[in-house]
Write an enzyme that holds these catalytic residues in place. Sequence first.
Site, PDB file in Angstrom:
ATOM      1  N   ASP A  17       0.843  -1.197   0.000  1.00  0.00           N
ATOM      2  CA  ASP A  17       0.000   0.000   0.000  1.00  0.00           C
ATOM      3  C   ASP A  17       0.874   1.240   0.000  1.00  0.00           C
ATOM      4  O   ASP A  17       1.887   1.312   0.721  1.00  0.00           O
ATOM      5  CB  ASP A  17      -0.910   0.015   1.227  1.00  0.00           C
ATOM      6  CG  ASP A  17      -2.051  -0.982   1.115  1.00  0.00           C
ATOM      7  OD1 ASP A  17      -2.106  -1.729   0.120  1.00  0.00           O
ATOM      8  OD2 ASP A  17      -2.896  -1.015   2.038  1.00  0.00           O
ATOM      9  N   HIS A  21      -6.459   2.710  -4.198  1.00  0.00           N
ATOM     10  CA  HIS A  21      -6.537   2.744  -2.729  1.00  0.00           C
ATOM     11  C   HIS A  21      -7.234   4.020  -2.252  1.00  0.00           C
ATOM     12  O   HIS A  21      -6.977   4.488  -1.142  1.00  0.00           O
ATOM     13  CB  HIS A  21      -5.123   2.635  -2.154  1.00  0.00           C
ATOM     14  CG  HIS A  21      -5.044   2.236  -0.717  1.00  0.00           C
ATOM     15  ND1 HIS A  21      -5.919   1.364  -0.105  1.00  0.00           N
ATOM     16  CD2 HIS A  21      -4.152   2.604   0.255  1.00  0.00           C
ATOM     17  CE1 HIS A  21      -5.580   1.207   1.157  1.00  0.00           C
ATOM     18  NE2 HIS A  21      -4.519   1.949   1.412  1.00  0.00           N
ATOM     19  N   HIS A  52       3.764  -2.026   3.354  1.00  0.00           N
ATOM     20  CA  HIS A  52       3.659  -0.612   3.001  1.00  0.00           C
ATOM     21  C   HIS A  52       4.983  -0.094   2.441  1.00  0.00           C
ATOM     22  O   HIS A  52       6.047  -0.631   2.761  1.00  0.00           O
ATOM     23  CB  HIS A  52       3.256   0.224   4.229  1.00  0.00           C
ATOM     24  CG  HIS A  52       1.837  -0.022   4.664  1.00  0.00           C
ATOM     25  ND1 HIS A  52       1.464  -1.107   5.412  1.00  0.00           N
ATOM     26  CD2 HIS A  52       0.688   0.694   4.437  1.00  0.00           C
ATOM     27  CE1 HIS A  52       0.159  -1.075   5.644  1.00  0.00           C
ATOM     28  NE2 HIS A  52      -0.336   0.015   5.055  1.00  0.00           N
TER      29      HIS A  52
END
Length: 463
Positions: free
Chosen positions: A277, A327, A426
């Site tokens: 992400d 996202h 991440h």
Amino acid sequence: MAAVARSLRGLFALVVAGVLLMLPGIPGAAAEPDRQVVTRGAQWFVAGGPTFTYGRSADVQVMGDWNDDGVRTPGVFRAGTWYLRNTLSSGAADLVVAFGRAGDRPVVGDWDGDGRTGIGVVRGSTWFLRGTPTSGVAEVTFAFGRRGDTAVTGNWDGVGGAGIGVVRAGVWYLREAPGSGLANTSFVYGARGDVPVTGDWDDDGRTGIGVVRGATWYLRNVPGPGAASSVATYGRCGDGVLSTHSARTEPGVPPSLRGTEWSVLPTTERVVALTFDAGANADAVPSILATLRATGTPATFFLTGAWTQSFPGLAADIAGAYPVGNHTQSHPDLTTLSDADVRSQVIAADSAIREGAGTDPRPWFRFPFGARDARTISLVNCLGYGSVRWTVDTLGWQGTSGGQSASAIVSRVLANLRPGEIVLLHVGSHPTDGSTLDADALPAIIREVEARGYRFVDLDDYR
């Protein structure tokens, strides 16, 4: 002279068509308007026609007249190979053609005006076209549009062969002939988030335009601005859409993601998906990309629109090598927002990713914080997205100040190892302690997972 030639070619085509209509038994003598087509995985639904299964869920569907008999029939594009059928039904391919490569976007059209559908691919902003559905080198190569545009084709002026076009944020840019140069016309039709579709809806020889919003089709008989000539509901939210003489322009939602989400991949194989992400900073991106490239490891990245706008160069680097998902624009809890605001978040990110990363993020979507419910899942499905959650959160985002370490991350991934595991990582550093634990742990994750007999995949393997 070019205009005269085009007019003569169009007149000749009309004369030939008129003669054919008077000759009984000639295949394709009777034309018909293009019809709406939706695909759901490998299932095809043709408006007013048959329902059948052809190809695989991950294929890109196309339709055209492959054998010049006047009948428009199905085909699929799969990693540079075209599997074409000459009847509107299930069965084996009648024609298998190698043209293009994996990652290309297929396009179809009668490029030379001979009545037979040709094939082509768009790679970035470069078009490679062949006048017949056969293997070989491109007969025409040129640049038009930008990376991230949606490619469309059609006989925009009703004379001669098919032209080309792109759709960008609701604006259509059309050229009457396939080649580089400025658009002959540009106009707004539809809105951001709509799926473009083209077809000769009224059988006048000129390709019209349309957009699909959810399951509603807004069709216009001429390529230009104005009100829809017809509005109809066909299919379901998240279906792939095309006409009986076009290619599917954007992916549909995988059937197993409709109304639900994945926390593991839909497989029993010993595979793992690494997903990253990107919503804060980009401090760990160079390290992550270096590790993935050095080890040849697939991965998938979920970008916010704001992150993409802040780091367009890195976003483009990522999209050049790995699948990218949506996202949201600014990473809010979507369950707290109105329907309109949810759609705005998804559509804004879609536009930002296409513009900055140069890629279509559909159908992959990840809810910020994993916060979702039936309403929000339905909304993102209607925008062409399916929700991908995770099997394990590494918790690397908590940083060293949160009590985490690279070794703890590796242990957490291995403790949840199972066929189809989806790992959440991440790309940023911790905002206060500056640690990049997910990037630090990545080499060991890859090494230890592979040592246990697993291999890595990306989400595009499961479209």
